[in-house]
Design a protein around this motif. Structure first.
Motif, PDB file in Angstrom:
ATOM      1  N   GLN A 186     -21.309  10.776 -26.163  1.00  0.00           N
ATOM      2  CA  GLN A 186     -20.884  10.124 -24.920  1.00  0.00           C
ATOM      3  C   GLN A 186     -22.011   9.277 -24.338  1.00  0.00           C
ATOM      4  OE1 GLN A 186     -18.815  12.616 -22.086  1.00  0.00           O
ATOM      5  NE2 GLN A 186     -19.447  11.313 -20.384  1.00  0.00           N
ATOM      6  N   LYS A 192     -15.376   9.059 -23.779  1.00  0.00           N
ATOM      7  CA  LYS A 192     -15.201  10.481 -23.465  1.00  0.00           C
ATOM      8  C   LYS A 192     -14.173  11.164 -24.368  1.00  0.00           C
ATOM      9  CE  LYS A 192     -16.012   9.380 -18.569  1.00  0.00           C
ATOM     10  NZ  LYS A 192     -15.827   7.911 -18.646  1.00  0.00           N
ATOM     11  N   ARG A 290     -12.538  17.359 -26.323  1.00  0.00           N
ATOM     12  CA  ARG A 290     -12.423  16.225 -25.401  1.00  0.00           C
ATOM     13  C   ARG A 290     -10.988  15.747 -25.196  1.00  0.00           C
ATOM     14  NH1 ARG A 290     -17.253  13.404 -28.665  1.00  0.00           N
ATOM     15  NH2 ARG A 290     -16.168  14.639 -30.250  1.00  0.00           N
TER      16      ARG A 290
END
Length: 432
Positions: A186, A192, A290
């Motif tokens: 990230q 993200k 994620r």
């Protein structure tokens, strides 16, 4: 017990393939490390969808390898000495009596002869060191207590604290690894979502505030899964070993105390390793994912790894070992001198290479052949297993990921089309 025979098969006493094999077989983390690097890191980096996923997997594999070996080499000896001294079993941290932690848990159960266990263990340690210091140290502890049951209770208490600490620390380290890798990605990419899908789709907009709130919640759950299972597992093992309960779980523990031993007092057994993996590491990986695609990938990847590590390796060894025994007349498989049926043969494990020379069913002329062929087959099985994990598993998962992303794109396109048609219809209605 013939101490000379045990001593001759200790790990790396003389460099040879057989001694190296016996060491890897006995040390779960070494076995797992080879499987991780050979089957879960290098090949899966090659099979990654893009460079960011490859870098993540390399970073996770590298940290795992280092963390897993720092724990048994540096930390567990400290746990052992600290808890033994704190309980009063030994008087100082350099006491030779500290080796008492390596006495198998089978001697700590209610009906076991602890004195016999201390004597047999001391003989092995003294044979290796060429002294009598361990026999003297164990005798001093036993006589000082003058109560075998109290000594058993204190030793089980020490084992519980070591297991609990090791479980929590190891679980926390393994749980932290995905976080470190994803934060690294990230920071570099400012994205993200799951790195494997970077070149397959656009990132959905997630505000920094939402992202931070989600991370804090996930971290709290990660900590809970690192701590709570370790406490419950360690206490359950102690209860099972110290009682004669009719509870099926506790009875299973009582019937298999050696499954919870630490090899050389520092290296966790496969049973303990599996417990940390299932109860701490696996939930943490799912929680720290994620997006839904990464969650599915991690779930399937870990289930595949777990199955192959504990089942695939065993199955390949079982089939190859039985074939070798039939073709070459070796004694690689541990049939315990019984006539086994078809199903029982598939459950039959390899003999323990570290203590193979103790087997009374192997003639001297067959021993060398059994050791050589057995070691070769063990490495063949290990490498075959890593190849399946490293190439076959990610190939299936990559196809699954692409299928899911295409499905998401079609759904998004369909939703966009519906929104667009709805907007046109509303404009026409208002125009009237």
């Amino acid at each position: 017990m013939d101490c000379k025979k045990v001593s001759n098969t200790l790990p790396f006493k003389g460099i040879s393939l057989y001694n190296a094999t016996s060491y890897v077989q006995d040390h779960t983390l070494i076995n797992r490390g080879i499987t991780t690097l050979g089957g879960s890191t290098f090949p899966q980096c090659v099979m990654s969808n893009n460079k960011y996923e490859a870098q993540e997997r390399a970073l996770m594999g590298g940290i795992y390898f280092v963390a897993s070996y720092l724990t048994p080499i540096l930390l567990i000896p400290l746990y052992n000495k600290h808890f033994l001294k704190n309980k009063g079993v030994i008087k100082n941290l350099n006491d030779a009596g500290g080796k008492i932690i390596q006495v198998s848990k089978k001697y700590l159960t209610p009906d076991a002869d602890l004195k016999k266990g201390l004597e047999e263990s001391a003989k092995i340690f003294d044979k290796k060191s060429g002294t009598n210091k361990y026999q003297n140290a164990f005798e001093e502890i036993y006589n000082r207590y003058n109560n075998p049951e109290k000594l058993k209770k204190d030793l089980l208490s020490v084992h519980e604290k070591i297991l609990m600490t090791d479980f929590i620390i190891t679980g926390a380290m393994w749980s932290a690894i995905p976080w470190i890798a994803t934060e690294f990605t990230q920071h570099r990419t400012k994205r993200k979502d799951f790195s494997a899908g970077f070149e397959l789709k656009q990132e959905k907009n997630i505000s920094d505030k939402e992202n931070k709130k989600s991370k804090l919640k996930k971290l709290a759950w990660n900590i809970a899964f690192s701590v709570v299972p370790g406490i419950l597992f360690a206490k359950t093992i102690t209860k099972g070993l110290s009682s004669k309960s009719a509870n099926p779980i506790l009875k299973k523990i009582a019937d298999n105390p050696r499954n919870f031993d630490y090899t050389s007092g520092t290296n966790m057994s496969k049973t303990i390793y599996a417990a940390i993996w299932v109860l701490s590491s696996f939930p943490a990986k799912l929680i720290s994912s994620r997006d839904s695609n990464e969650r599915k990938d991690r779930a399937l990847r870990d289930i595949g790894l777990f199955t192959m590590f504990f089942g695939g390796d065993f199955l390949i060894n079982n089939i190859a070992g039985r074939m070798a025994d039939k073709i070459f007349g070796t004694k690689i498989m541990d049939d315990k001198g019984r006539n086994l049926n078809f199903i029982q043969k598939f459950k039959m494990p390899l003999k323990n290479f570290r203590t193979l020379e103790q087997s009374n069913d192997i003639p001297v002329e067959l021993l060398k052949k059994t050791k050589s062929i057995g070691a070769g087959l063990y490495w063949f099985s290990l490498l075959a297993n890593t190849a399946l994990i490293g190439f076959a598993l990610p190939k299936v998962l990559n196809k699954f990921l692409r299928h899911n992303i295409e499905k998401e794109k079609q759904q998004e396109f369909g939703n966009s089309a519906l929104t667009f048609r709805g907007k046109i219809s509303m404009e026409k209605f208002l125009a009237k």
